[in-house]
Scaffold this motif. Structure first.
Motif, PDB file in Angstrom:
ATOM      1  N   THR A   1       0.674  -1.161   0.164  1.00 42.82           N
ATOM      2  CA  THR A   1      -0.020  -0.427   0.048  1.00 42.82           C
ATOM      3  C   THR A   1       0.889   1.699   0.066  1.00 42.82           C
ATOM      4  O   THR A   1       0.480   2.384  -1.217  1.00 42.82           O
ATOM      5  CB  THR A   1      -0.875   0.366   1.147  1.00 42.82           C
ATOM      6  N   PRO A   2       1.613   1.210   1.316  1.00 43.50           N
ATOM      7  CA  PRO A   2       2.736   2.424   0.991  1.00 43.50           C
ATOM      8  C   PRO A   2       3.907   2.953  -0.482  1.00 43.50           C
ATOM      9  O   PRO A   2       3.672   4.083  -1.026  1.00 43.50           O
ATOM     10  CB  PRO A   2       3.490   2.380   2.395  1.00 43.50           C
ATOM     11  N   ARG A   3       3.411   1.385  -0.694  1.00 43.74           N
ATOM     12  CA  ARG A   3       5.001   2.026  -2.032  1.00 43.74           C
ATOM     13  C   ARG A   3       3.931   1.944  -3.435  1.00 43.74           C
ATOM     14  O   ARG A   3       4.548   3.108  -4.109  1.00 43.74           O
ATOM     15  CB  ARG A   3       4.817  -0.130  -1.830  1.00 43.74           C
ATOM     16  N   LEU A   4       2.656   1.291  -3.428  1.00 45.65           N
ATOM     17  CA  LEU A   4       1.808   1.750  -4.475  1.00 45.65           C
ATOM     18  C   LEU A   4       1.506   3.066  -4.898  1.00 45.65           C
ATOM     19  O   LEU A   4       1.476   4.352  -5.307  1.00 45.65           O
ATOM     20  CB  LEU A   4       0.940   1.733  -4.391  1.00 45.65           C
ATOM     21  N   LEU A   5       1.704   4.098  -3.521  1.00 49.36           N
ATOM     22  CA  LEU A   5       1.075   5.636  -2.771  1.00 49.36           C
ATOM     23  C   LEU A   5       2.214   6.778  -3.833  1.00 49.36           C
ATOM     24  O   LEU A   5       2.223   7.266  -3.864  1.00 49.36           O
ATOM     25  CB  LEU A   5       0.621   5.683  -0.740  1.00 49.36           C
ATOM     26  N   LEU A   6       3.691   5.283  -2.854  1.00 48.96           N
ATOM     27  CA  LEU A   6       4.521   6.113  -2.722  1.00 48.96           C
ATOM     28  C   LEU A   6       5.396   6.673  -4.594  1.00 48.96           C
ATOM     29  O   LEU A   6       5.658   7.434  -5.274  1.00 48.96           O
ATOM     30  CB  LEU A   6       5.678   5.928  -2.456  1.00 48.96           C
ATOM     31  N   ASN A   7       4.608   5.478  -4.906  1.00 45.34           N
ATOM     32  CA  ASN A   7       5.151   5.814  -6.465  1.00 45.34           C
ATOM     33  C   ASN A   7       4.111   5.966  -7.770  1.00 45.34           C
ATOM     34  O   ASN A   7       4.979   6.104  -8.573  1.00 45.34           O
ATOM     35  CB  ASN A   7       5.347   4.114  -7.518  1.00 45.34           C
ATOM     36  N   SER A   8       3.196   6.404  -6.583  1.00 44.55           N
ATOM     37  CA  SER A   8       2.707   7.293  -7.829  1.00 44.55           C
ATOM     38  C   SER A   8       2.324   9.125  -7.047  1.00 44.55           C
ATOM     39  O   SER A   8       1.725   9.679  -8.041  1.00 44.55           O
ATOM     40  CB  SER A   8       1.128   7.402  -7.142  1.00 44.55           C
TER      41      SER A   8
ATOM     42  N   ARG B   1       9.741   2.120   8.889  1.00 46.81           N
ATOM     43  CA  ARG B   1       9.193   2.132   7.490  1.00 46.81           C
ATOM     44  C   ARG B   1       9.886   1.889   6.871  1.00 46.81           C
ATOM     45  O   ARG B   1      10.274   0.997   6.473  1.00 46.81           O
ATOM     46  CB  ARG B   1       9.688   3.860   7.632  1.00 46.81           C
ATOM     47  N   VAL B   2       8.566   2.447   5.380  1.00 46.35           N
ATOM     48  CA  VAL B   2       8.815   1.421   3.836  1.00 46.35           C
ATOM     49  C   VAL B   2       9.171   2.574   3.155  1.00 46.35           C
ATOM     50  O   VAL B   2       8.155   3.794   3.264  1.00 46.35           O
ATOM     51  CB  VAL B   2       7.543   1.068   3.075  1.00 46.35           C
ATOM     52  N   THR B   3      10.576   2.697   2.361  1.00 40.21           N
ATOM     53  CA  THR B   3      10.426   3.829   1.529  1.00 40.21           C
ATOM     54  C   THR B   3      10.626   3.357  -0.098  1.00 40.21           C
ATOM     55  O   THR B   3      10.165   1.645   0.603  1.00 40.21           O
ATOM     56  CB  THR B   3      12.131   4.469   1.822  1.00 40.21           C
ATOM     57  N   LEU B   4      10.781   4.011  -0.550  1.00 38.81           N
ATOM     58  CA  LEU B   4      11.002   3.034  -2.047  1.00 38.81           C
ATOM     59  C   LEU B   4      12.594   2.731  -2.221  1.00 38.81           C
ATOM     60  O   LEU B   4      13.294   4.246  -2.386  1.00 38.81           O
ATOM     61  CB  LEU B   4      10.737   3.638  -3.465  1.00 38.81           C
ATOM     62  N   ALA B   5      13.014   1.840  -2.668  1.00 39.19           N
ATOM     63  CA  ALA B   5      14.815   1.679  -3.060  1.00 39.19           C
ATOM     64  C   ALA B   5      14.644   2.901  -4.487  1.00 39.19           C
ATOM     65  O   ALA B   5      13.866   2.095  -5.093  1.00 39.19           O
ATOM     66  CB  ALA B   5      14.731   0.203  -3.439  1.00 39.19           C
ATOM     67  N   ASP B   6      16.045   2.481  -5.329  1.00 40.24           N
ATOM     68  CA  ASP B   6      16.594   2.597  -6.711  1.00 40.24           C
ATOM     69  C   ASP B   6      16.204   1.570  -7.466  1.00 40.24           C
ATOM     70  O   ASP B   6      16.009   1.475  -8.537  1.00 40.24           O
ATOM     71  CB  ASP B   6      17.850   2.879  -6.749  1.00 40.24           C
ATOM     72  N   GLU B   7      16.663   0.063  -7.201  1.00 40.30           N
ATOM     73  CA  GLU B   7      15.954  -1.030  -7.486  1.00 40.30           C
ATOM     74  C   GLU B   7      15.242  -1.152  -8.176  1.00 40.30           C
ATOM     75  O   GLU B   7      13.674  -0.812  -7.297  1.00 40.30           O
ATOM     76  CB  GLU B   7      16.779  -2.216  -6.920  1.00 40.30           C
ATOM     77  N   THR B   8      14.999  -1.379  -9.114  1.00 40.47           N
ATOM     78  CA  THR B   8      13.341  -1.814  -9.943  1.00 40.47           C
ATOM     79  C   THR B   8      13.667  -3.266  -9.668  1.00 40.47           C
ATOM     80  O   THR B   8      13.598  -3.968  -9.782  1.00 40.47           O
ATOM     81  CB  THR B   8      13.115  -0.964 -11.134  1.00 40.47           C
ATOM     82  N   ASP B   9      11.649  -3.604  -9.699  1.00 43.03           N
ATOM     83  CA  ASP B   9      11.221  -5.214 -10.280  1.00 43.03           C
ATOM     84  C   ASP B   9      11.074  -5.463 -11.746  1.00 43.03           C
ATOM     85  O   ASP B   9      11.191  -5.071 -12.569  1.00 43.03           O
ATOM     86  CB  ASP B   9       9.593  -5.602  -9.269  1.00 43.03           C
ATOM     87  N   GLN B  10      10.233  -6.747 -12.096  1.00 44.79           N
ATOM     88  CA  GLN B  10      10.080  -7.616 -12.948  1.00 44.79           C
ATOM     89  C   GLN B  10       9.125  -6.103 -14.266  1.00 44.79           C
ATOM     90  O   GLN B  10       9.510  -6.533 -14.905  1.00 44.79           O
ATOM     91  CB  GLN B  10       9.418  -8.938 -12.640  1.00 44.79           C
ATOM     92  N   TYR B  11       8.543  -5.730 -13.041  1.00 40.79           N
ATOM     93  CA  TYR B  11       7.721  -4.512 -13.774  1.00 40.79           C
ATOM     94  C   TYR B  11       8.059  -2.947 -14.041  1.00 40.79           C
ATOM     95  O   TYR B  11       7.409  -2.658 -14.519  1.00 40.79           O
ATOM     96  CB  TYR B  11       5.954  -4.196 -13.070  1.00 40.79           C
ATOM     97  N   GLY B  12       9.128  -3.484 -13.584  1.00 43.83           N
ATOM     98  CA  GLY B  12      10.431  -2.225 -13.768  1.00 43.83           C
ATOM     99  C   GLY B  12       9.620  -0.816 -12.562  1.00 43.83           C
ATOM    100  O   GLY B  12      10.384  -0.161 -13.194  1.00 43.83           O
ATOM    101  N   LEU B  13       8.648  -1.126 -11.847  1.00 41.32           N
ATOM    102  CA  LEU B  13       8.688  -0.495 -10.580  1.00 41.32           C
ATOM    103  C   LEU B  13       9.829  -0.895  -9.984  1.00 41.32           C
ATOM    104  O   LEU B  13      10.270  -1.092  -8.896  1.00 41.32           O
ATOM    105  CB  LEU B  13       7.341  -0.931 -10.316  1.00 41.32           C
TER     106      LEU B  13
END
Length: 548
Positions: A299-306, A423-435
């Protein structure tokens, strides 16, 4: 067409798998992507699956998406621990901090039904005072909900899942009798009961979402013991076999293997739909409202990625609290050996419980509480525990495994306090979807350690009281994820209000365990589902007033 649930979506072409009949299908309404639905829901677990059902039953058009496959329990679930790891969310995540979390089987699910497909079925209500823990108990944060209202929704969920429990529950305010009778105790549960009685505290049969009598096409539990690896008989009342079939019957559409990567907002700060990856390409579903129900990491990952130019720190993040106050629960254990055979793996893993230290505040040097339950680890999990917690290998591991049928254990679900640094933050690495993938940072505080020390000392006494020998402590384990998008009364100190509605984007909602301000000392699934039922009723009321 392949019947591999990972190869292609099963919920398509106007039908979805019938989870109660091998090879069967049920009709399912389908919605056009270019025509907005009333609600698109991201995630179909305890929060999203429940909400999809109740919103559809209130007459709203609903599309619910899940990144995982749509399993057929009667055909896809095996009595094989290794095979069943397919139920877990094992995509790349970075963990760090003083106490890095172990992700996967004990806290993450990737399937239609979410983590409820492999949860331990324990279904407990919060202690009423926990909803005002800051005001009444001096720690954490108050919820914007009243326990009396939640008591109503707990009853609704317990009836929907046909919870099997005791005739009367020993702790908390009076509650209705559980819909189904409690399960018989196995030997592991009997050991917990004997220990409690020796120490002079109450115990009871654990209320669990596992059928103790037939229900429609679902059979009662046959005590095969593979509950947390997926139930192959449908005795487990997961969202997959309860809320989801109801949702489809009421007109909702489920889209499996649909990974949502971004929520779209327009220039007026209104959510217009979601971008999702399915069947080899990115797609866009228009919606009048977006609900995020991906649990406390996704949930926080999607909100931060948006994030957008207008919302550079992510959606719903005006308070700066998206991703912060992540909470797990302590899950330490004391293990021992009995002279007699226990065979603790027979039946659901936690058939007896005491909530004594959730409701008793005297004699504590910590805030919060814990319950502890009997345990029934399967062989592979038990071997992994012996290796990771005691460092056993080779001949010593084999020697210890030979005692498997005599093992007895007690394990807590303990409250950990909210801290903004967890906390949950965003790393610089991406997954198989490019996220961008999530970075999960966690450290215990002094209060967490004091609670754990208290529980280990008490459970040691309990096992000594039943003459267990070779006692040892499993000091480092956690379970369940909550927080990271807390609810509250103040837009400066919370992410959503009491109705799970974002303060910043009025048609964006969050409905899962991430909205918890505190986590309590009980398993969270019943509370998540109760909140989802309440949210659906509140949305219906607001729609009637023209307030959506």
């Amino acid at each position: 067409m392949s019947d591999d649930p990972f190869a292609a979506p099963r919920a398509a072409h106007g039908r979805a798998p019938d989870v109660f009949r091998p090879g069967g299908w049920i009709p399912m309404r389908q919605h056009r992507q270019d025509e907005p639905v009333d609600f698109v829901i991201v995630g179909t677990g305890a929060g999203g699956g429940t909400l999809a059902c109740r919103l559809a039953e209130h007459g709203f058009s609903v599309v619910a998406m899940d990144a995982g496959p749509y399993f057929r329990p009667l055909e896809d679930f095996a009595s094989d621990e290794s095979e069943q790891t397919k139920l877990y969310w094992t995509d790349d995540r970075i963990v760090d901090g003083a106490n890095p979390l172990q992700m996967g089987g004990n806290n993450s699910g990737k399937a239609v039904g979410g983590s409820t497909v492999h949860f331990a079925m324990v279904s407990l209500r919060f202690r009423p005072a926990w909803f005002k823990s800051r005001s009444l108990l001096g720690y954490g944060a108050d919820w914007p909900l009243d326990w009396r209202e939640m008591w109503h929704y707990y009853s609704e969920v317990e009836d929907a899942l046909k919870i099997a429990g005791p005739v009367s529950y020993p702790w908390g305010p009076r509650r209705p009798r559980y819909p189904y009778r409690a399960h018989e105790l196995n030997a592991a549960a009997r050991a917990l009961a004997d220990g409690c009685e020796a120490l002079g505290i109450k115990w009871t049969e654990t209320p669990i979402a596992t059928l103790s009598a037939p229900r429609g096409l679902a059979h009662p539990c046959v005590y095969r013991g593979f509950c947390t690896s997926g139930c192959a008989t449908n005795a487990k009342q997961s969202a997959l076999v309860t809320w989801i079939p109801r949702a489809i019957a009421a007109g909702a559409e489920i889209r499996d293997l649909a990974m949502v990567g971004r929520i779209e907002t327009d220039n007026s700060a209104v959510a217009t739909g979601v971008h999702y990856y399915r069947d080899g390409q990115w797609r866009f579903q228009r919606a009048r409202n977006v609900v995020v129900a991906g649990y406390a990491i996704e949930t926080p990952r999607l909100l931060l990625n948006s994030a957008t130019g207008r919302f550079p720190d992510g959606l719903a993040n005006g308070s700066g609290l998206v991703g912060k106050n992540l909470m797990v629960q302590s899950n330490q254990a004391v293990w021992g050996t009995m002279e007699r055979e226990v065979r603790s793996y027979k039946g659901p893993p936690s058939l007896a419980i005491t909530e004594h230290w959730n409701y008793e505040d005297k004699g504590k040097d910590f805030f919060g509480g814990y319950c502890y339950m009997s345990q029934g680890p399967l062989p592979q999990l038990w071997a992994n525990t012996l290796m990771s917690a005691r460092g056993l290998w080779g001949a010593r591991l084999i020697e210890e495994m030979e005692k498997y049928n005599h093992v007895v254990g007690l394990k807590i679900v303990g409250e950990m306090l909210p801290q903004e640094t967890n906390r949950v933050t965003l790393a610089d690495e991406t997954d198989q979807y490019g996220l961008r993938i999530p970075r999960i940072t966690y450290a215990w505080c002094d209060n967490d350690r004091r609670l754990i020390d208290h529980s280990l000392a008490f459970m040691t006494q309990a096992l000594e009281a039943v003459d267990a020998t070779d006692l040892w402590r499993q000091n480092d384990d956690t379970c369940h994820l909550n927080g990271a998008a807390r609810m509250g009364d103040d837009p400066f100190t919370s992410v959503v209000n009491a109705d799970c509605r974002s303060w910043d984007v009025r048609n964006l909602w969050i409905c899962d365990g991430s909205v918890f301000p505190t986590v309590g000392g009980v398993n969270p699934s019943l509370t998540i589902q109760a909140i989802a039922c309440r949210t659906a009723d509140r949305i219906k009321t607001m729609a009637g007033r023209g307030e959506l």
